[in-house]
Design an enzyme around this catalytic site. Structure first.
Site, PDB file in Angstrom:
ATOM      1  N   ASP A 109       1.188  -1.322   0.127  1.00 48.23           N
ATOM      2  CA  ASP A 109       0.099  -0.012  -0.082  1.00 48.23           C
ATOM      3  C   ASP A 109       1.274   1.547  -0.089  1.00 48.23           C
ATOM      4  O   ASP A 109       0.593   2.152  -0.477  1.00 48.23           O
ATOM      5  CB  ASP A 109      -1.353  -0.077   0.832  1.00 48.23           C
ATOM      6  CG  ASP A 109       0.035   0.022   2.349  1.00 48.23           C
ATOM      7  OD1 ASP A 109       1.315  -0.349   2.726  1.00 48.23           O
ATOM      8  OD2 ASP A 109      -1.074  -0.077   3.442  1.00 48.23           O
ATOM      9  N   GLU A 110       1.836   1.070   0.441  1.00 47.11           N
ATOM     10  CA  GLU A 110       3.235   2.070   0.620  1.00 47.11           C
ATOM     11  C   GLU A 110       3.418   2.725  -0.854  1.00 47.11           C
ATOM     12  O   GLU A 110       3.360   3.906  -1.058  1.00 47.11           O
ATOM     13  CB  GLU A 110       4.167   2.353   0.540  1.00 47.11           C
ATOM     14  CG  GLU A 110       4.263   1.080   1.867  1.00 47.11           C
ATOM     15  CD  GLU A 110       5.673   1.027   3.301  1.00 47.11           C
ATOM     16  OE1 GLU A 110       6.237   2.588   2.720  1.00 47.11           O
ATOM     17  OE2 GLU A 110       5.821   0.800   4.118  1.00 47.11           O
ATOM     18  N   TYR A 138      11.998   2.356  -2.055  1.00 44.92           N
ATOM     19  CA  TYR A 138      10.908   1.447  -1.367  1.00 44.92           C
ATOM     20  C   TYR A 138       9.497   1.606  -2.351  1.00 44.92           C
ATOM     21  O   TYR A 138       9.903   0.965  -2.915  1.00 44.92           O
ATOM     22  CB  TYR A 138      10.914   0.991  -0.158  1.00 44.92           C
ATOM     23  CG  TYR A 138      10.354  -0.297   0.424  1.00 44.92           C
ATOM     24  CD1 TYR A 138      10.000  -1.094  -0.429  1.00 44.92           C
ATOM     25  CD2 TYR A 138       9.135   0.759   0.742  1.00 44.92           C
ATOM     26  CE1 TYR A 138       9.614  -2.171  -0.623  1.00 44.92           C
ATOM     27  CE2 TYR A 138       7.716  -0.818   0.864  1.00 44.92           C
ATOM     28  CZ  TYR A 138       7.907  -2.727   0.183  1.00 44.92           C
ATOM     29  OH  TYR A 138       7.663  -3.165   0.243  1.00 44.92           O
ATOM     30  N   ALA A 147       8.322   3.527  -4.784  1.00 51.81           N
ATOM     31  CA  ALA A 147       9.235   4.097  -5.372  1.00 51.81           C
ATOM     32  C   ALA A 147       8.797   3.044  -6.142  1.00 51.81           C
ATOM     33  O   ALA A 147       8.912   2.370  -7.612  1.00 51.81           O
ATOM     34  CB  ALA A 147       9.778   5.143  -6.336  1.00 51.81           C
ATOM     35  N   LYS A 192       8.500  -0.405  -5.979  1.00 49.81           N
ATOM     36  CA  LYS A 192       7.300  -1.069  -6.067  1.00 49.81           C
ATOM     37  C   LYS A 192       6.137  -0.482  -6.672  1.00 49.81           C
ATOM     38  O   LYS A 192       6.248  -0.913  -7.876  1.00 49.81           O
ATOM     39  CB  LYS A 192       6.546  -1.639  -4.456  1.00 49.81           C
ATOM     40  CG  LYS A 192       7.780  -1.791  -3.166  1.00 49.81           C
ATOM     41  CD  LYS A 192       8.674  -3.843  -3.864  1.00 49.81           C
ATOM     42  CE  LYS A 192       6.557  -4.320  -4.323  1.00 49.81           C
ATOM     43  NZ  LYS A 192       6.676  -6.081  -5.136  1.00 49.81           N
ATOM     44  N   ASN A 202       0.613  -3.536   6.418  1.00 45.57           N
ATOM     45  CA  ASN A 202       1.785  -4.053   6.682  1.00 45.57           C
ATOM     46  C   ASN A 202       1.160  -5.473   7.900  1.00 45.57           C
ATOM     47  O   ASN A 202       0.214  -5.764   8.686  1.00 45.57           O
ATOM     48  CB  ASN A 202       1.930  -2.289   8.205  1.00 45.57           C
ATOM     49  CG  ASN A 202       2.148  -1.277   7.896  1.00 45.57           C
ATOM     50  OD1 ASN A 202       2.195  -1.073   7.035  1.00 45.57           O
ATOM     51  ND2 ASN A 202       4.020  -1.304   8.343  1.00 45.57           N
TER      52      ASN A 202
END
Length: 355
Positions: free
Chosen positions: A136-137, A160, A162, A164, A189
């Protein structure tokens, strides 16, 4: 016997996926490709020693020759891609490794999979799936209200995230350009057994057991949605079985907590299960430290599409899952000791001083 190619299957989520799938399916074979970086751990797969249904291969998803050979030899009906560099703090210190694995490696895996898929008869092509596990980041940060939808625009804020996001776009492109039957999941998470102790929950459990300081970034009011790892595994299998190719499915635990609430809950759980009468409450170990650069304030997942498409819902609430997780770490000290024999000893990462 059905065969899956699972990449990153010696890591935290991938390892739990392999263990749970093989325990639930006697007619399943998993070919497990993992590069065994610092977070890959064969001890996680110890219960599968001697099980012919688990084929472990040490190697990199960026190795085109190896991936193509695996495809030809084992003829998988699906690929489930967990392989990734995944820790935000490490991505701040060294972003290049994240681009190499998460972007270049995923591109190679997609290309090899596409070549294999094209060689299949029409029936095999129709049944084949490439499921890409993401985060979800990629969506960035939320305000005090709202939740991420599958249509939320991407706005990654860490190297990270970016990397993904880039891999997600490649997966989408391979579906729309070449017709590869892909699925993408973006999860919140994860927590549970076998998690490498650089992540919040295992790090705080181990520090609190040893009465070490519990570093909380900033004010500790950053909000995350916590998903028990076995619920995540079940959701992935539901998407693999019932998801529509080319689509994205968000997976969340429906358990929003601030980082401070999580750390306090860990302290309280250990005080109950492993009290230290001479010390008192472990909450006094909590120490506020300088926030990490670019720290997103809040994540939350809307799982409506997944629930409607598959009927999946998280079965483990946060309180129950945390108790199970704390219990697992208390009962598996030998696994912890072997993991901590390596270079990582719980030190602070992600200070932004190693561009």
């Amino acid at each position: 016997m059905r065969t899956l190619l699972v990449t990153g299957g010696a890591g935290f989520i991938g390892g739990n996926y392999v263990l749970r799938c093989l325990s639930q399916n006697s007619d399943l074979r998993i070919v497990n490709l993992d590069a065994l970086t610092y977070a890959g751990n064969l001890d996680t797969l110890r219960p599968l020693r001697g099980d012919d249904r688990h084929v472990f291969i040490e190697g990199d998803i960026g190795d085109a020759g190896l991936v193509s050979k695996i495809m030809a030899q084992y003829r998988p009906s699906a690929v489930v891609n967990f392989a990734a560099e995944s820790h935000v703090d490490r991505s701040i210190d060294g972003p290049a490794a994240f681009v190499q694995t998460n972007v270049v490696g995923t591109l190679n895996l997609l290309q090899c999979t596409l070549d294999w898929w094209k060689s299949l008869p029409s029936g095999g092509q129709a049944e084949f799936r490439f499921l890409h596990v993401s985060t979800d980041e990629v969506y960035g940060s939320l305000g005090e209200t709202g939740a991420f939808l599958e249509t939320t625009p991407y706005a990654p804020n860490s190297p990270y995230a970016a990397s993904k996001a880039s891999s997600d776009h490649l997966v989408r492109a391979f579906h729309h350009t070449y017709g590869l039957p892909t699925l993408t999941t973006n999860c919140s998470n994860n927590y549970g057994p076998y998690q490498f102790p650089e992540k919040l929950i295992p790090l705080m459990i181990l520090n609190a057991l040893e009465l070490k300081p519990l570093p909380v970034y900033g004010d500790g009011l950053q909000v995350r949605d916590w998903l028990f790892v076995n619920d995540h595994v079940d959701a992935i299998n539901q998407v693999l079985a019932a998801g529509e190719t080319g689509e994205v499915y968000n997976i969340g635990g429906l358990s929003e907590r601030t980082n401070m609430q999580v750390v306090q809950a860990i302290c309280d759980a250990l005080d109950r299960r492993h009290p230290d009468e001479s010390f008192g409450s472990r909450r006094q170990l909590i120490t506020h430290v300088t926030d990490r650069p670019g720290h997103d304030r809040r994540y939350a997942i809307d799982c409506t599409r997944l629930i409607q498409a598959t009927g999946w819902r998280p079965s483990v609430d946060f309180e129950t899952g945390l108790q199970q997780t704390v219990g697992w770490y208390l009962e598996n000290t030998s696994w912890i000791e072997r993991v901590r024999d390596g270079s990582y000893q719980g030190e602070r990462l992600g200070l932004g001083d190693k561009p």
